[in-house]
Design a protein around this motif. Structure first.
Motif, PDB file in Angstrom:
ATOM      1  N   PRO A  62       0.817  -1.215   0.000  1.00 23.63           N
ATOM      2  CA  PRO A  62       0.000   0.000   0.000  1.00 23.63           C
ATOM      3  C   PRO A  62       0.854   1.271   0.000  1.00 23.63           C
ATOM      4  O   PRO A  62       1.875   1.344   0.677  1.00 23.63           O
ATOM      5  CB  PRO A  62      -0.811  -0.099   1.289  1.00 23.63           C
ATOM      6  CG  PRO A  62      -0.028  -0.998   2.167  1.00 23.63           C
ATOM      7  CD  PRO A  62       0.743  -1.928   1.272  1.00 23.63           C
ATOM      8  N   ASN A  63       0.436   2.252  -0.805  1.00 28.49           N
ATOM      9  CA  ASN A  63       1.050   3.568  -0.881  1.00 28.49           C
ATOM     10  C   ASN A  63      -0.062   4.568  -0.611  1.00 28.49           C
ATOM     11  O   ASN A  63      -0.957   4.748  -1.450  1.00 28.49           O
ATOM     12  CB  ASN A  63       1.633   3.817  -2.271  1.00 28.49           C
ATOM     13  CG  ASN A  63       2.738   2.841  -2.619  1.00 28.49           C
ATOM     14  OD1 ASN A  63       3.898   3.109  -2.388  1.00 28.49           O
ATOM     15  ND2 ASN A  63       2.370   1.696  -3.180  1.00 28.49           N
ATOM     16  N   THR A  64      -0.046   5.193   0.553  1.00 25.46           N
ATOM     17  CA  THR A  64      -1.132   6.097   0.921  1.00 25.46           C
ATOM     18  C   THR A  64      -0.859   7.502   0.389  1.00 25.46           C
ATOM     19  O   THR A  64       0.278   7.978   0.386  1.00 25.46           O
ATOM     20  CB  THR A  64      -1.312   6.157   2.447  1.00 25.46           C
ATOM     21  OG1 THR A  64      -0.078   6.563   3.046  1.00 25.46           O
ATOM     22  CG2 THR A  64      -1.734   4.799   2.997  1.00 25.46           C
ATOM     23  N   ILE A  65      -1.928   8.150  -0.076  1.00 25.89           N
ATOM     24  CA  ILE A  65      -1.852   9.512  -0.617  1.00 25.89           C
ATOM     25  C   ILE A  65      -2.717  10.405   0.250  1.00 25.89           C
ATOM     26  O   ILE A  65      -3.875  10.079   0.527  1.00 25.89           O
ATOM     27  CB  ILE A  65      -2.354   9.567  -2.076  1.00 25.89           C
ATOM     28  CG1 ILE A  65      -1.549   8.613  -2.962  1.00 25.89           C
ATOM     29  CG2 ILE A  65      -2.293  10.998  -2.609  1.00 25.89           C
ATOM     30  CD1 ILE A  65      -2.120   8.440  -4.356  1.00 25.89           C
ATOM     31  N   CYS A  74       2.832  12.627   0.384  1.00 26.61           N
ATOM     32  CA  CYS A  74       2.238  13.764   1.086  1.00 26.61           C
ATOM     33  C   CYS A  74       2.061  14.925   0.113  1.00 26.61           C
ATOM     34  O   CYS A  74       3.041  15.476  -0.389  1.00 26.61           O
ATOM     35  CB  CYS A  74       3.126  14.155   2.259  1.00 26.61           C
ATOM     36  SG  CYS A  74       2.373  15.373   3.340  1.00 26.61           S
ATOM     37  N   LEU A  75       0.809  15.258  -0.190  1.00 27.23           N
ATOM     38  CA  LEU A  75       0.469  16.347  -1.102  1.00 27.23           C
ATOM     39  C   LEU A  75      -0.137  17.483  -0.290  1.00 27.23           C
ATOM     40  O   LEU A  75      -1.304  17.409   0.102  1.00 27.23           O
ATOM     41  CB  LEU A  75      -0.524  15.867  -2.170  1.00 27.23           C
ATOM     42  CG  LEU A  75      -0.120  14.639  -2.982  1.00 27.23           C
ATOM     43  CD1 LEU A  75      -1.236  14.243  -3.945  1.00 27.23           C
ATOM     44  CD2 LEU A  75       1.180  14.888  -3.729  1.00 27.23           C
ATOM     45  N   THR A  78      -4.840  22.314  -0.400  1.00 32.54           N
ATOM     46  CA  THR A  78      -6.068  22.450   0.389  1.00 32.54           C
ATOM     47  C   THR A  78      -7.172  21.465   0.021  1.00 32.54           C
ATOM     48  O   THR A  78      -7.949  21.079   0.882  1.00 32.54           O
ATOM     49  CB  THR A  78      -6.627  23.885   0.298  1.00 32.54           C
ATOM     50  OG1 THR A  78      -6.866  24.214  -1.072  1.00 32.54           O
ATOM     51  CG2 THR A  78      -5.658  24.875   0.906  1.00 32.54           C
ATOM     52  N   SER A  79      -7.258  21.028  -1.234  1.00 37.15           N
ATOM     53  CA  SER A  79      -8.337  20.107  -1.615  1.00 37.15           C
ATOM     54  C   SER A  79      -7.972  18.634  -1.423  1.00 37.15           C
ATOM     55  O   SER A  79      -8.765  17.748  -1.722  1.00 37.15           O
ATOM     56  CB  SER A  79      -8.769  20.357  -3.066  1.00 37.15           C
ATOM     57  OG  SER A  79      -7.740  19.992  -3.958  1.00 37.15           O
ATOM     58  N   VAL A  80      -6.781  18.369  -0.918  1.00 36.96           N
ATOM     59  CA  VAL A  80      -6.351  16.998  -0.636  1.00 36.96           C
ATOM     60  C   VAL A  80      -6.695  16.687   0.816  1.00 36.96           C
ATOM     61  O   VAL A  80      -6.385  17.455   1.725  1.00 36.96           O
ATOM     62  CB  VAL A  80      -4.827  16.828  -0.877  1.00 36.96           C
ATOM     63  CG1 VAL A  80      -4.373  15.428  -0.488  1.00 36.96           C
ATOM     64  CG2 VAL A  80      -4.477  17.131  -2.328  1.00 36.96           C
ATOM     65  N   SER A  81      -7.371  15.553   1.044  1.00 30.35           N
ATOM     66  CA  SER A  81      -7.747  15.137   2.397  1.00 30.35           C
ATOM     67  C   SER A  81      -6.548  14.553   3.141  1.00 30.35           C
ATOM     68  O   SER A  81      -5.559  14.148   2.529  1.00 30.35           O
ATOM     69  CB  SER A  81      -8.857  14.084   2.333  1.00 30.35           C
ATOM     70  OG  SER A  81     -10.018  14.633   1.762  1.00 30.35           O
ATOM     71  N   GLU A  82      -6.653  14.496   4.467  1.00 38.90           N
ATOM     72  CA  GLU A  82      -5.591  13.915   5.293  1.00 38.90           C
ATOM     73  C   GLU A  82      -5.249  12.507   4.809  1.00 38.90           C
ATOM     74  O   GLU A  82      -4.101  12.140   4.659  1.00 38.90           O
ATOM     75  CB  GLU A  82      -6.023  13.862   6.762  1.00 38.90           C
ATOM     76  CG  GLU A  82      -6.151  15.216   7.429  1.00 38.90           C
ATOM     77  CD  GLU A  82      -4.814  15.887   7.677  1.00 38.90           C
ATOM     78  OE1 GLU A  82      -3.907  15.243   8.231  1.00 38.90           O
ATOM     79  OE2 GLU A  82      -4.694  17.067   7.321  1.00 38.90           O
ATOM     80  N   ASP A 107     -10.257   5.414  -3.503  1.00 38.74           N
ATOM     81  CA  ASP A 107     -10.503   6.612  -2.718  1.00 38.74           C
ATOM     82  C   ASP A 107     -10.826   6.149  -1.303  1.00 38.74           C
ATOM     83  O   ASP A 107     -11.594   5.209  -1.111  1.00 38.74           O
ATOM     84  CB  ASP A 107     -11.670   7.405  -3.302  1.00 38.74           C
ATOM     85  CG  ASP A 107     -11.836   8.764  -2.644  1.00 38.74           C
ATOM     86  OD1 ASP A 107     -11.589   9.770  -3.324  1.00 38.74           O
ATOM     87  OD2 ASP A 107     -12.211   8.808  -1.456  1.00 38.74           O
ATOM     88  N   THR A 108     -10.229   6.796  -0.313  1.00 35.64           N
ATOM     89  CA  THR A 108     -10.421   6.361   1.071  1.00 35.64           C
ATOM     90  C   THR A 108     -11.311   7.312   1.859  1.00 35.64           C
ATOM     91  O   THR A 108     -11.090   7.550   3.043  1.00 35.64           O
ATOM     92  CB  THR A 108      -9.061   6.179   1.774  1.00 35.64           C
ATOM     93  OG1 THR A 108      -8.304   7.381   1.631  1.00 35.64           O
ATOM     94  CG2 THR A 108      -8.302   5.013   1.194  1.00 35.64           C
TER      95      THR A 108
END
Length: 169
Positions: A62-65, A74-75, A78-82, A107-108
């Motif tokens: 897994p690679n979390t965004i 890590c992006l 402002t429109s990117v969720s935690e 999508d998580t």
């Protein structure tokens, strides 16, 4: 004349925003530290934030965004969720033989959504292919590059001899 710097996962990145850097320590917290023993199986590339471009390695598993501090990718936008999305890379095997690489994105539960080639994802995983465009939130467009070393006939060389020279300063 300004210098050009390439930053690799695991190396500290310069704080100078005028330097060209591929991967910053901010953008690969888990990638640079948590996945050192995992194979790099691809990359995400973007020019959404800077014309110099940015890239992030993708590892088996897994690679979390997201913009959270524990995100693999890590992006900070402002429109990117935690915790925005997850890309999972699996090396498929059958009878001990490599049967290719399988990649999917999910999508998580993001606020602004995730798209794959312009199509909004629901919350079910969708398969990714080399060359897909992944949109995270309103502004990040990421070009997906998949690498299957076995399919490409790439392997470590038994007679590889590393150089003892130091990189240019």
């Amino acid at each position: 004349m300004s210098s050009v710097t390439t930053v690799y996962p695991g190396m500290p990145a310069s704080d100078n925003e005028n330097q060209v850097s591929g991967v910053s320590s901010q953008n690969t917290r888990m990638g640079a530290q948590g996945n050192k023993s995992k194979a790099i199986m691809g990359f995400l590339y973007s020019v959404s934030r800077t014309a110099y471009g940015e890239y992030w390695p993708l590892y088996v598993g897994p690679n979390t965004i997201g913009k959270g501090p524990n995100s693999s990718i890590c992006l900070k936008e402002t429109s990117v969720s935690e915790s925005h999305a997850t890309i999972v890379i699996r090396m498929m095997q059958k009878n001990g033989e490599s049967n290719g690489v399988f990649v999917f994105i999910q999508d998580t539960g993001s606020t602004y959504g995730t798209m794959l080639n312009g199509v909004t994802l629901d919350f079910n995983p969708k398969e990714c292919k080399n060359g897909d465009i992944i949109t995270i939130g309103a502004n990040y467009e990421l070009y997906f590059i998949a690498i299957d070393p076995n399919a490409l006939g790439l392997a470590p060389k038994s007679d590889f001899k590393p150089s003892e020279t130091k990189p240019d300063s």
